[in-house]
Design a protein around this motif. Structure first.
Motif, short mmCIF file in Angstrom:
data_model
loop_
_atom_site.label_atom_id
_atom_site.label_comp_id
_atom_site.label_asym_id
_atom_site.label_seq_id
_atom_site.Cartn_x
_atom_site.Cartn_y
_atom_site.Cartn_z
N SER A 4 0.81 -1.22 0.00
CA SER A 4 0.00 0.00 0.00
C SER A 4 0.85 1.27 0.00
O SER A 4 0.44 2.30 -0.54
CB SER A 4 -0.92 0.01 1.22
OG SER A 4 -1.77 -1.09 1.25
N CYS A 5 2.01 1.20 0.66
CA CYS A 5 2.87 2.38 0.76
C CYS A 5 3.99 2.38 -0.26
O CYS A 5 4.85 3.27 -0.24
CB CYS A 5 3.48 2.46 2.18
SG CYS A 5 2.27 2.60 3.50
N ALA A 6 4.02 1.38 -1.15
CA ALA A 6 5.14 1.22 -2.07
C ALA A 6 5.18 2.35 -3.10
O ALA A 6 4.18 3.00 -3.40
CB ALA A 6 5.05 -0.12 -2.79
N THR A 7 6.37 2.55 -3.63
CA THR A 7 6.55 3.50 -4.73
C THR A 7 7.56 2.91 -5.70
O THR A 7 8.18 1.87 -5.43
CB THR A 7 7.03 4.86 -4.21
OG1 THR A 7 6.95 5.82 -5.28
CG2 THR A 7 8.44 4.80 -3.67
N TYR A 8 7.72 3.55 -6.82
CA TYR A 8 8.66 3.08 -7.83
C TYR A 8 9.19 4.28 -8.59
O TYR A 8 8.69 5.41 -8.46
CB TYR A 8 8.00 2.08 -8.79
CG TYR A 8 6.69 2.55 -9.38
CD1 TYR A 8 6.66 3.33 -10.54
CD2 TYR A 8 5.49 2.22 -8.77
CE1 TYR A 8 5.45 3.77 -11.06
CE2 TYR A 8 4.29 2.66 -9.29
CZ TYR A 8 4.28 3.44 -10.44
OH TYR A 8 3.08 3.89 -10.95
N THR A 9 10.21 4.07 -9.38
CA THR A 9 10.86 5.15 -10.11
C THR A 9 9.85 5.93 -10.97
O THR A 9 9.06 5.33 -11.69
CB THR A 9 11.97 4.58 -11.01
OG1 THR A 9 12.87 3.81 -10.21
CG2 THR A 9 12.74 5.71 -11.69
N LEU A 10 9.86 7.24 -10.82
CA LEU A 10 8.99 8.18 -11.55
C LEU A 10 7.53 8.11 -11.13
O LEU A 10 6.67 8.71 -11.78
CB LEU A 10 9.09 7.96 -13.07
CG LEU A 10 10.49 8.09 -13.69
CD1 LEU A 10 10.44 7.85 -15.19
CD2 LEU A 10 11.09 9.46 -13.39
N ALA A 11 7.23 7.43 -10.04
CA ALA A 11 5.84 7.41 -9.55
C ALA A 11 5.48 8.78 -9.00
O ALA A 11 6.31 9.50 -8.44
CB ALA A 11 5.68 6.35 -8.47
N GLU A 12 4.20 9.13 -9.13
CA GLU A 12 3.72 10.42 -8.62
C GLU A 12 3.69 10.41 -7.10
O GLU A 12 3.35 9.41 -6.47
CB GLU A 12 2.31 10.68 -9.16
CG GLU A 12 1.72 12.01 -8.71
CD GLU A 12 0.29 12.18 -9.20
OE1 GLU A 12 -0.34 13.19 -8.85
OE2 GLU A 12 -0.20 11.28 -9.92
N ASP A 13 4.07 11.55 -6.48
CA ASP A 13 4.03 11.67 -5.03
C ASP A 13 2.60 11.92 -4.59
O ASP A 13 1.96 12.89 -5.01
CB ASP A 13 4.93 12.84 -4.59
CG ASP A 13 5.10 12.90 -3.09
OD1 ASP A 13 4.56 12.02 -2.41
OD2 ASP A 13 5.77 13.83 -2.60
N LEU A 14 2.07 11.03 -3.74
CA LEU A 14 0.68 11.15 -3.30
C LEU A 14 0.55 11.63 -1.85
O LEU A 14 -0.55 11.74 -1.33
CB LEU A 14 -0.03 9.79 -3.42
CG LEU A 14 -0.08 9.18 -4.83
CD1 LEU A 14 -0.76 7.83 -4.78
CD2 LEU A 14 -0.79 10.12 -5.78
N THR A 15 1.68 11.91 -1.20
CA THR A 15 1.66 12.26 0.22
C THR A 15 1.79 13.77 0.40
O THR A 15 2.66 14.40 -0.21
CB THR A 15 2.80 11.56 0.97
OG1 THR A 15 2.71 10.16 0.71
CG2 THR A 15 2.72 11.81 2.46
N ASP A 16 0.93 14.35 1.24
CA ASP A 16 0.99 15.78 1.50
C ASP A 16 1.99 16.12 2.61
O ASP A 16 2.47 17.23 2.69
CB ASP A 16 -0.40 16.31 1.90
CG ASP A 16 -1.38 16.21 0.74
OD1 ASP A 16 -0.94 16.33 -0.41
OD2 ASP A 16 -2.58 15.99 1.00
N GLY A 17 2.26 15.17 3.52
CA GLY A 17 3.17 15.43 4.63
C GLY A 17 4.62 15.39 4.21
O GLY A 17 4.97 15.04 3.08
N GLY A 18 5.51 15.71 5.15
CA GLY A 18 6.93 15.73 4.86
C GLY A 18 7.51 14.34 4.69
O GLY A 18 8.48 14.15 3.95
#
Length: 602
Positions: free
Chosen positions: A161-175
């Motif tokens: 659920s928290c995974a990301t990958y190269t060039l993925a869009e940032d979905l988090t508003d916090g730091g």
């Protein structure tokens, strides 16, 4: 707009999948066991997070998880088996159903040897290395996100659920990116402190963060006999104090493995293995060691069934070697910058060292210690655990703990006097010599010094909270989703697990779960924090010597909240109440009170 999925009873259908039972729910999804055409799958249905500020992220985040999983094909990583839309309109993923235990459950049920634990973590590191080569980062590794399959004992990494990958869009508003605070690397909190006034600052998650999380998992399995229990634990990512070496907490941990875990948890990312493939090789090298100490259970099964041993930080050093390890830990604390706590602890340990010498247990003392008397273990011939659980002669037997009714001060001997050392009584062959009563009293006095030092802030005692910024996203969630205002005050039962109206004991540093009870008549609270709202946080003790003019206080910081029928939100909500009594790291206070919405931890 996607609706939050309601309770789904067994027998219900999700896009043709018949629900057998719930498997869990988290911040991003509900998971059910589904059956269709004779196949079983874990059906993961997205749930909307109001704190995201954008209902479209319900699908976007799930699609990003699906994309990350489609990039991977590894036997130790959960595989996607399809996707679709639930009747609620929310996207769902069909994943491999892994019938297994979490890592914590596996450790308690199967009593694995050190070598077996290394084998599991070698495979986890190998899966992570494969994942990282493809540009995917998990970002929420923890004991509950790795399952050990019951059929073959193989580990499987789940919950992307928290995974990301190269060039993925940032979905988090916090730091900080989404994740679990206990498993975050210390540099993440350093980033928050340094960029607290920069609203758009975002931490760039690295492989070093993933490696640190593996270190936390490994440290927990090696040092905690009952990792599934809900109780306070040493914060391994404290910016001030390094984590205790695993071997200091559990004598069964081989020295080389203890050193590796310390490296993995290094405060400086450069001190950790360079990548997960390097970590895998180091774990493999240790697993291949022929020493018999790798083939005993990491914890005696009796401890895992009936409760763990005393935490090492609260234990009396059982030998000069153990005492040296305590001193080394405190010296590292001093080098790390926590000079006040380190000084207090070192003073206590110096007292303990002097008393050890007075009892005849100093290095070079009488022969016949357990280290010398214990037989050498036979060479390892098999990887299966022995039937008996006592470890080979690696280090002295586990220390004993002396319960103390209150603080005590040991009077120093008068100048010119000498402490006489009685000769230990003779003992039967195979036993360590029994100490005379005066020596036992000296050791007990040393333990009192250690306990007093712990109360002053040594490792393992979370008594006083540090001033710090609120959790990532709390300010926005309180303002936009919860409609709370700074200074709002709400009434609640401070810990739902204890008697409602009584004075009860709170353990300093322990987690508490507050709840809004029946009978709250305030209209404002009823609108924004109604009956049944649950608050999650930690209890602390502030004495009158910590800058408090009003006397000692119980302080509870609640950093998460869940309103009835809604998801969890990060918050900054503080209760401060009068203390009735304080004893052995526990605080007695009323279990009813009020808390206040703040914009920063006091």
């Amino acid at each position: 707009m996607s609706a939050t999925l309601p309770h789904v009873p067994p027998g219900s259908l999700i896009d043709g999948w018949q629900v057998s039972k719930p498997l869990g729910d988290g911040g991003f999804a509900f998971v059910f066991l589904g059956e269709k055409n004779g196949s079983q799958r874990a059906i993961k249905v997205a749930q909307h997070r109001e704190s995201s500020g954008d209902p479209k992220q319900t699908h976007v985040r799930t699609l990003r998880e699906l994309t990350a999983l489609l990039m991977l094909d590894h036997p130790h990583i959960v595989r996607p088996q399809g996707y679709g839309l639930a009747e609620s309109g929310n996207l769902y993923l069909a994943l491999d159903y892994v019938d297994g235990w979490t890592l914590a459950e596996w450790a308690e049920r199967k009593h694995p040897t050190v070598r077996e634990i290394l084998g599991v973590f070698e495979k986890i590191a190998g899966a992570l290395a494969y994942m990282h080569r493809r540009g995917v980062l998990h970002r929420d590794l923890k004991l509950s996100n790795v399952l050990i399959r019951k059929s073959d004992g193989e580990p499987v990494i789940i919950d992307f659920s928290c995974a990301t990958y190269t060039l993925a869009e940032d979905l988090t508003d916090g730091g900080l990116p989404p994740g679990t605070d206990r498993y975050r690397a210390p540099e993440q909190f350093k980033f928050l402190r340094e960029h607290k006034d920069e609203h758009r600052a975002r931490y760039a998650f690295q492989v070093a963060d993933e490696i640190f999380a593996v270190g936390v998992m490994l440290h927990e399995l090696l040092t905690d006999p009952r990792p599934t229990e809900f109780r306070p634990r040493f914060d391994l990512n404290s910016p001030a104090l390094p984590p205790p070496p695993p071997r200091l907490a559990n004598a069964r941990v081989p020295a080389a493995l203890s050193d590796l875990v310390e490296n993995i948890l290094a405060r400086d990312p450069k001190g950790r293995p360079v990548d997960t493939e390097a970590l895998r090789r180091e774990l493999a090298d240790l697993r291949a060691e022929r020493s018999a100490e790798y083939d005993v259970p990491a914890h005696p099964p009796a401890e895992q069934r009936h409760g763990g041993t005393t935490p090492a930080a609260l234990a009396v050093p059982s030998s000069p070697q153990s005492l040296k390890r305590h001193v080394a830990l405190m010296e590292r604390a001093l080098r790390a910058g926590s000079w006040l706590a380190g000084v207090v602890c070192l003073v206590a340990l110096v007292m303990a060292a002097a008393l050890w010498r007075s009892s005849g247990s100093a290095p070079g003392g009488p022969a016949g210690s357990r280290d010398a008397a214990a037989p050498r273990p036979p060479p390892a011939t098999t990887h299966s655990p022995p039937t008996e659980t006592s470890p080979p002669a690696m280090t002295p037997a586990g220390p004993s703990f002396v319960k103390v009714p209150g603080p005590a001060i040991a009077a120093a001997p008068k100048e010119g006097s000498a402490l006489k050392t009685p000769v230990p009584e003779a003992s039967s062959p195979g036993r360590a010599p029994r100490l005379p009563k005066k020596s036992v009293a000296a050791i007990e006095c040393a333990s009192l010094s250690l306990v007093a030092a712990l109360a002053a802030g040594c490792p393992g005692a979370q008594i006083r909270p540090e001033a710090f910024t609120c959790p990532a996203g709390a300010e926005e969630a309180m303002r936009e989703q919860l409609h709370w205002k700074e200074g709002d005050s709400f009434s609640l039962q401070l810990d739902d697990r204890q008697a409602s109206f009584d004075n009860v004991w709170f353990t300093a540093g322990a987690e508490v779960v507050g709840v809004v009870p029946k009978g709250v008549s305030d209209d404002r609270q009823d609108a924004v924090a109604p009956r049944g709202t649950r608050f999650y946080g930690k209890a602390y003790y502030l004495s009158d010597k910590m800058g408090r003019a009003d006397g000692p206080a119980l302080v509870i910081r609640y950093d998460r909240v869940k309103l009835p029928g809604q998801e969890e939100y990060p918050i900054c909500f503080v209760h401060e109440g009068t203390v009735v009594a304080f004893k052995d790291g526990r605080v007695k206070a009323s279990n009813r009170g009020s808390g206040t919405v703040v914009d920063r931890w006091p």
